[in-house]
Structure formats: structure tokens, C-alpha cells
Design an enzyme around this catalytic site. Sequence first.
Site, PDB file in Angstrom:
ATOM      1  N   TYR A 243       0.846  -1.197   0.000  1.00  0.00           N
ATOM      2  CA  TYR A 243       0.000   0.000   0.000  1.00  0.00           C
ATOM      3  C   TYR A 243       0.882   1.247   0.000  1.00  0.00           C
ATOM      4  CZ  TYR A 243       0.651   0.895   5.080  1.00  0.00           C
ATOM      5  OH  TYR A 243       1.167   1.179   6.331  1.00  0.00           O
ATOM      6  N   CYS A 244       0.280   2.375  -0.353  1.00  0.00           N
ATOM      7  CA  CYS A 244       1.009   3.647  -0.443  1.00  0.00           C
ATOM      8  C   CYS A 244       0.048   4.761  -0.059  1.00  0.00           C
ATOM      9  CB  CYS A 244       1.570   3.827  -1.848  1.00  0.00           C
ATOM     10  SG  CYS A 244       0.331   3.667  -3.171  1.00  0.00           S
ATOM     11  N   GLY A 245       0.007   5.827  -0.871  1.00  0.00           N
ATOM     12  CA  GLY A 245      -0.935   6.901  -0.594  1.00  0.00           C
ATOM     13  C   GLY A 245      -2.286   6.670  -1.245  1.00  0.00           C
ATOM     14  N   MET A 272      -3.450   4.740   1.947  1.00  0.00           N
ATOM     15  CA  MET A 272      -3.533   5.686   3.062  1.00  0.00           C
ATOM     16  C   MET A 272      -4.623   6.731   2.871  1.00  0.00           C
ATOM     17  SD  MET A 272      -1.574   5.209   5.701  1.00  0.00           S
ATOM     18  CE  MET A 272      -1.293   6.835   6.396  1.00  0.00           C
TER      19      MET A 272
END
Length: 290
Positions: A243-245, A272
Amino acid sequence: MTTPLTVSPEWLHDHLGEADLVVVDATTHLTADADGTPRPVSGLETYRPEHIPGALFADLLGDFADPSSPLPATAPDHERFAAAASGLGIGDGATVVVYDQHEGFWATRFWWHLRFEGFDDVAVLDGGLPAWKAAGYEVTDEIAVPTPRTFTGVRRPELIRSTEDVTAALDDENTILVNVLDEATYRGAVASYGRPGHIPGSINLPVARLRDPETGTLRPLEELRAEFEAAGLLDEDRTVVTYCGGGIAATGVAHALALAGREDVAVYDGSMTAWAGDPGLPLVTGDSPR
């Protein structure tokens, strides 16, 4: 044509113009609102004056996104994706090479999305348009006309995770959550996406570390494999979720892991933006648990 998961500018130049090759520019630009919140915008206006000859533009914020989602670039339903892919000439018999004008994360997003929807004959141009130009190859402003094909891929739901899925896996020792953002953002030293920190239990593997900072191309596979091995990401008895932004950069690590032999990595699509946007979901700060 047998296509690897990533190709060099030389490979693409040698195959450019072949009847079944579909080259896709997936460029999207990341800007910031007044409060610093990242906001993506379409790369269509920078595609038009300069792109690889024959390349078609894929709008990852439009045709290939869910128009009903409050989040940008959310994966649409299969029917919408299949229709958009068919219109670009992506379907039975086609070989796709995708690139972008930046770090390659939008290209890997489209690579992941095609695989998610059941299409495997897709590669990422290593280093993207900058590497193509650095190799001395031409660009054009001529807009190609696609040859429509029928997209018959079958969705692979195991390659995506929702917020509910991630929440349910927080206490699962057989699931490794991988935050691919920079270390400062991961640790919570930099507030981003509304609240600082990371999802509890997740480790940090910044996607930027995968590439040579001077060339923008991937580091040697043996180096990446050693790093993945040390993090436990090549243990096939464990599920890996990146996962990231907003579900974009996370696909960069998923792609690199596929190169190392793990083609089953899932991506948390909301990442996120969705997680930090829900005040009821936990975030922690500090070092990686590993």
C-alpha cells in the site's frame, strides 16, 4: 511474441510497429492542493506533444477509474475496464508495453490493473519515456488510431484488497503489509493523507529504493531479490499486500516482486487515502516492526 514483465528501450525500439504490439502512455501527474494533499491530474496534455511513436493514451483517472468513487484512480468494475481496454486495442492477441513520463509508478499501476483484470501479456518500459529519450530514440506528436480488440480477461480478485480486507488481516501473522512510502512519511515524521503514521504491523520498503536515482531504471534483480528475501517477502507461505498513498506507488513494489518470482502480490487500492481518511482506523508511528 513472448513478453517479459519489463522491457528495455532497445527491446521496444526493435519491436515498434509490429501489428500486435500496443504501446500505452499511462502518464498522470501528481500535484498538491493548498494544504499539501496530493492530487493527481491527467497526463493527456503532456502526452499530446511528445510520446513514443504509435503510443496510445490511457486515462487512469477517467476511462480506467471508478467514476462513483470519492477517491481518484479507484479500480472500476470489470465491464468498464474491459470496454476501455478494448477501445485502446488491448485484448485477445495483443502484446502491451506501458510507460509513463515519471518514476514509472503509473505505468506499473496500469500493468497491475491489466493483470488484475486477467490480461497477462503486458510489460513495463524500464525507465519510461526519460530512458527512451536518453537512448536517442524519437518521439512524436502524431496521435495514433487504435485498432479495437475484444478484451476477454477474467478478473483476479486475489490481487486487490479493500479497507475491510486489510482491517481483517491486521492480526494475521501470515499476511505482510508493506508500506512503500518514504521513511519519514511511514514513521509519521511527516503528516500526510490527513493523519501521520502507518497501518499497524506494516513494514516499510520505500518504492524509491527500487530504482537507480540517476537513470530511473530498476536496480539489478539480484539486489532487489536479496532485499525482498531479507524482508520475508519471498516466503510463499505468507500473503503480501502493498500500500502507499492512493494505490499507485504500491504497484511498483508489486511489479518488482513479480520480477523476483512473486506474481501473487495484492495491492490495497484505497491505501492511506482511504485508511487515514477514516478516523476510526488505527495508525501508529515509529520504526518498522522488522
